[in-house]
Design a protein around this motif. Structure first.
Motif, short mmCIF file in Angstrom:
data_model
loop_
_atom_site.label_atom_id
_atom_site.label_comp_id
_atom_site.label_asym_id
_atom_site.label_seq_id
_atom_site.Cartn_x
_atom_site.Cartn_y
_atom_site.Cartn_z
N GLU A 431 33.07 43.24 108.67
CA GLU A 431 32.57 43.11 107.17
C GLU A 431 31.44 43.92 107.14
O GLU A 431 30.96 44.44 105.95
CB GLU A 431 32.38 41.80 106.52
CG GLU A 431 33.37 40.66 106.72
CD GLU A 431 33.03 39.46 106.33
OE1 GLU A 431 32.00 39.18 105.86
OE2 GLU A 431 34.23 38.62 106.12
N GLY A 432 30.56 44.58 108.20
CA GLY A 432 29.44 45.06 107.97
C GLY A 432 28.29 44.11 107.67
O GLY A 432 28.40 43.22 107.12
N CYS A 433 27.11 44.74 107.85
CA CYS A 433 25.73 44.02 107.42
C CYS A 433 24.69 44.89 107.38
O CYS A 433 24.64 46.04 107.95
CB CYS A 433 25.72 42.79 108.38
SG CYS A 433 25.31 43.46 110.19
N CYS A 434 23.67 44.78 106.61
CA CYS A 434 22.32 45.47 106.49
C CYS A 434 21.27 44.68 106.73
O CYS A 434 21.27 43.36 106.73
CB CYS A 434 22.54 46.12 105.05
SG CYS A 434 23.89 47.25 104.65
N ASP A 435 20.17 45.47 106.97
CA ASP A 435 19.04 44.83 107.06
C ASP A 435 18.08 44.43 105.83
O ASP A 435 18.84 44.82 104.76
CB ASP A 435 18.02 45.40 108.27
CG ASP A 435 17.82 46.97 107.63
OD1 ASP A 435 17.67 47.10 106.33
OD2 ASP A 435 17.17 47.73 108.61
N ARG A 436 16.90 43.91 105.60
CA ARG A 436 16.05 43.72 104.65
C ARG A 436 16.10 44.91 103.74
O ARG A 436 16.03 44.93 102.54
CB ARG A 436 14.83 42.99 105.08
CG ARG A 436 15.08 41.62 105.33
CD ARG A 436 13.92 40.95 105.71
NE ARG A 436 12.94 41.80 106.64
CZ ARG A 436 11.81 41.92 106.46
NH1 ARG A 436 11.08 40.79 105.97
NH2 ARG A 436 11.19 42.40 107.50
#
Length: 785
Positions: A431-436
């Motif tokens: 799904e992917g992910c991102c930091d703040r």
């Protein structure tokens, strides 16, 4: 009842007409066999196809035993004789050279003792069969003749013996490292001020002083006039008393007899009169000696002028016949990579979906084997390790996504080690992910499962991978007639040749910072790498806008920190890797000078900056606002526009490879020595120094740097996209780098081919000269054995 979930309350099921016993419910087909249609399952279910991944089938040994039986290679006596001749013809020069080195040492020993060489008797070293012996000075493996101290057992290889007699001993230097400073999440995304510069400058007192002192001690360690060598002082690892005595690992005359027998066989078979290969036009070329792209067995990968090797041999796995081995060898002997397409079609098709692998891993680990569940991931933004645990409990895992978990892990990294659930890692893979800050987080698993435990942890996947490999004469890990790694004595300690997995996230857009990459490096052995699974992670438009703004900040930070220039952010919108920014003032002279390889003055940095900026401006004008990345595919192009793929077979594209010609390595290293400060590594800090720009594995060449490399030095790599199911053969000694454009699972196996033995030996000598403690210094291959 569904065979997969063992439930009968999930609605409609599909019955198998082949066995008339198994059935699968629609939810299980959707979740676990998404690539199979209902009609295919009705015709032959996963059990009939030996590809079922339910708990019960994963525990069964029958599919594994069936695959192992298929791996038992049988060669005709004529084939074995042909390959043996080829091995003998190729390896004899290196065996003779190895024997001559030992005989030269024996002559010196006769001079030391003052007797005839024929009277010399070399004692055999006391060594356990599975003990790996290294030179105490250069850390290269010792396989036969060497010198040792009878008191402290200090061992010295013959190359070091020769060098110390010639008064230029190498390989003893201790590596002087400049520590990378962790400056926090804001620094990773463009924050930069003067206080960070002050923090960067840390004195190198103790390590430098010890290195200087050690240098004086090393220069004082000399051979005696008669060629004997005293044991080195304690500061260099010896005891300082007595002389080093000649020892052998095998029988004293073993290598001499080997050479005599080999030369006798060569004479009988008239191998010396046989030319290395009779010239025949490669089938890749047409009648006028031009590459025929219509034959579909080649893939264009470079555009070098006046070069006949811009295209790579690229056959289909199902079309490979015995005659294709000679075709493979004609390209392989020239140091060219080879791509074999659709290798996974040769096996039954166990799923390489990450959750299926994880499912299989847990079943095997929990039933038959010890626990190998704790693993480590690397964050590609700051190249720091993050601990992953399969059995840890995250109190938020039921309600939060991986973004929050990994952010907690990142924030806490400097204070204590946080474990996140590996199940969440695989969720982020899909799904992917991102930091703040909204920047894509790119993680890659480190050695999972451990290469020496791959067969134990994932037996089905291990067996299927070995079965799918083409050209098994080279790639078979036990019976490959042309794989020198299989020729070691049965009781000897074998080097770790794999297979090993590479599991990492990936996105299409080249980020420039934090990309999913394997950095530029050079392997000591040959390798074959198979792309077994891909998942496209699509970035939403709002995410792309955030990324573009952060890339502007990254670019401004680079210009200020590296080149001493103030940059305004937000003047233009960036696309792809094309970061546009303009300078507000003249370049300053606040550039950090170092007495390292590749030291550059301010004027050099600023001239390169202006050159780089002009390239960016012209590219933006030519392409409008959208930059495109072009990759040659069988005469056409596969184009990546920002985050969208266009071109044929794009669903199968997974990773971009750059592999350099061996003969271009000197120019490549010169370029990297000149530009190394423009790259970032640990904590996203600029690379402070280099020992060897390739073997350090701290550099990844972006599209912009590859353009500059061609402009300044006239060289370029073979660049191509690895598709799902493709096996890439990488020759030893070819520097290469990889960037994932999707989340990928790759599996690789090392081997040693006779054609590249000379290159393996050369690399062993090159690695030997690296300073102590260097990550690439270990002689794991022991090619001289």
């Amino acid at each position: 009842m569904c065979h997969q979930c063992q439930r009968n309350d999930k609605g409609r099921v599909v019955n198998c007409t082949s066995c008339n016993r198994k059935r699968y419910c629609i939810p299980c087909i959707t979740n676990w066999y998404s690539k199979m249609s209902e009609e295919e399952i009705a015709r032959a279910c996963p059990v009939c196809r030996d590809s079922c991944n339910c708990k019960a089938c994963l525990r069964m040994d029958r599919p594994v035993n069936k695959l192992k039986k298929a791996l038992m290679l049988k060669f005709s006596s004529d084939t074995e004789l042909q390959h043996s001749k080829y091995l003998l013809l190729t390896l004899l020069p290196y065996i003779k050279q190895f024997s001559q080195e030992q005989m030269m040492e024996k002559v010196i020993e006769a001079q030391i003792q003052g007797i005839l060489q024929s009277k010399i008797s070399v004692k055999q070293a006391v060594c356990h069969p599975k003990e790996r012996v290294y030179c105490n000075n250069c850390k290269t493996s010792i396989v036969d003749f060497h010198r040792t101290c009878p008191q402290c057992y200090y061992d010295l290889c013959l190359i070091c013996c020769r060098e110390i007699r010639e008064d230029h001993l190498q390989g003893w230097e201790k590596e002087v490292t400049r520590p990378y400073v962790h400056k926090g999440l804001k620094y990773l995304h463009g924050e930069f001020d003067v206080s960070m510069l002050a923090e960067k400058e840390e004195p190198l007192d103790s390590s430098v002083k010890s290195c200087k002192e050690l240098e004086g001690v090393a220069f004082g360690w000399k051979a005696n006039e008669n060629g004997s060598i005293p044991c080195p002082p304690k500061d260099l690892g010896g005891c300082g008393g007595g002389l080093l005595e000649l020892r052998c690992m095998f029988e004293e005359t073993a290598v001499v007899k080997l050479v005599e027998n080999a030369e006798r066989i060569a004479r009988v078979l008239n191998l010396e009169k046989i030319s290395e290969t009779s010239y025949q036009q490669c089938p890749c070329y047409d009648s006028i000696a031009e590459v025929d792209l219509n034959k579909c067995k080649v893939r264009k990968a470079a555009s070098r002028e006046d070069s006949d090797d811009n295209c790579l041999y690229c056959p289909l796995a199902r079309d490979i016949q015995n005659v294709d081995l000679n075709h493979f060898q004609s390209h392989w002997a020239k140091g060219e990579p080879v791509i074999v397409r659709q290798v996974l079609e040769n096996v039954s098709g166990v799923s390489w979906e990450p959750m299926v692998m994880w499912h299989a891993f847990r079943q095997i680990s929990n039933t038959k084997h010890g626990r190998h569940l704790d693993v480590t991931a690397i964050d590609c933004l700051d190249w720091c390790e993050i601990s992953l645990a399969t059995d840890c409990y995250c109190p938020m895992s039921e309600t939060c996504n991986i973004d929050l978990i990994t952010n907690i892990c990142f924030i806490s990294f400097s204070f204590f080690r946080v474990q996140i659930n590996i199940h969440q890692f695989f969720k982020g893979y899909t799904e992917g992910c991102c930091d703040r800050e909204g920047w894509p987080q790119i993680f890659k698993l480190k050695d999972w499962p451990p290469s020496n435990k791959f067969e134990e942890c994932l037996p089905r996947h291990h067996a299927e991978f070995l079965c799918c490999l083409p050209f098994k004469e080279y790639t078979h890990h036990q019976s490959g007639l042309l794989n020198l790694a299989t020729k070691l004595p049965k009781n000897s300690l074998k080097p770790d040749m794999g297979p090993k997995t590479y599991i990492a996230y990936g996105v299409a857009q080249e980020l420039g910072r934090g990309d999913s990459v394997t950095k530029l490096h050079c392997d000591m052995s040959d390798a074959v790498n198979v792309l077994t699974h891909t998942t496209e992670v699509k970035l939403k438009p709002e995410k792309l806008d955030i990324i573009e703004k952060l890339k502007q900040k990254h670019h401004a930070q680079d210009q200020k920190e590296i080149f001493g220039m103030d940059i305004k952010v937000g003047r233009r919108k960036l696309r792809g890797f094309c970061d546009i920014a303009t300078s507000d003032k003249e370049p300053s002279n606040e550039v950090d000078h170092q007495e390292d390889v590749g030291q550059q003055n301010d004027q050099d940095f600023h001239s390169r900056l202006n050159y780089s900026s002009s390239i960016r401006e012209s590219e933006l004008e030519e392409s409008g606002e959208v930059h495109q990345e072009n990759f040659m595919e069988n005469g056409g192009f596969l184009e990546i526009y920002a985050n969208k793929f266009e071109g044929s077979e794009v669903n199968e594209a997974g990773a971009i490879w750059d592999i350099f010609w061996r003969q271009d390595v000197p120019k490549l290293k010169d370029y990297l020595k000149k530009h190394f400060k423009e790259f970032r590594h640990i904590y996203c800090c600029p690379v402070p120094k280099i020992v060897d720009p390739v073997h350090d594995q701290t550099i990844f060449l972006t599209l912009e740097h590859k353009k500059k490399l061609k402009e300044e030095y006239g060289i370029e790599p073979w660049t191509f996209i690895q598709k799902l199911g493709e096996a890439v053969f990488i020759p030893a000694g070819c520097p290469h780098q990889v960037r994932n454009i999707k989340s990928c699972i790759k599996v690789a196996l090392d081997f040693v081919s006779p054609e590249n033995t000379g290159e393996c030996i050369r690399l062993t000598e090159e690695f030997r000269l690296l300073p102590q403690g260097h990550g690439a210094k270990e002689d794991k291959l022991e090619v001289r054995g």
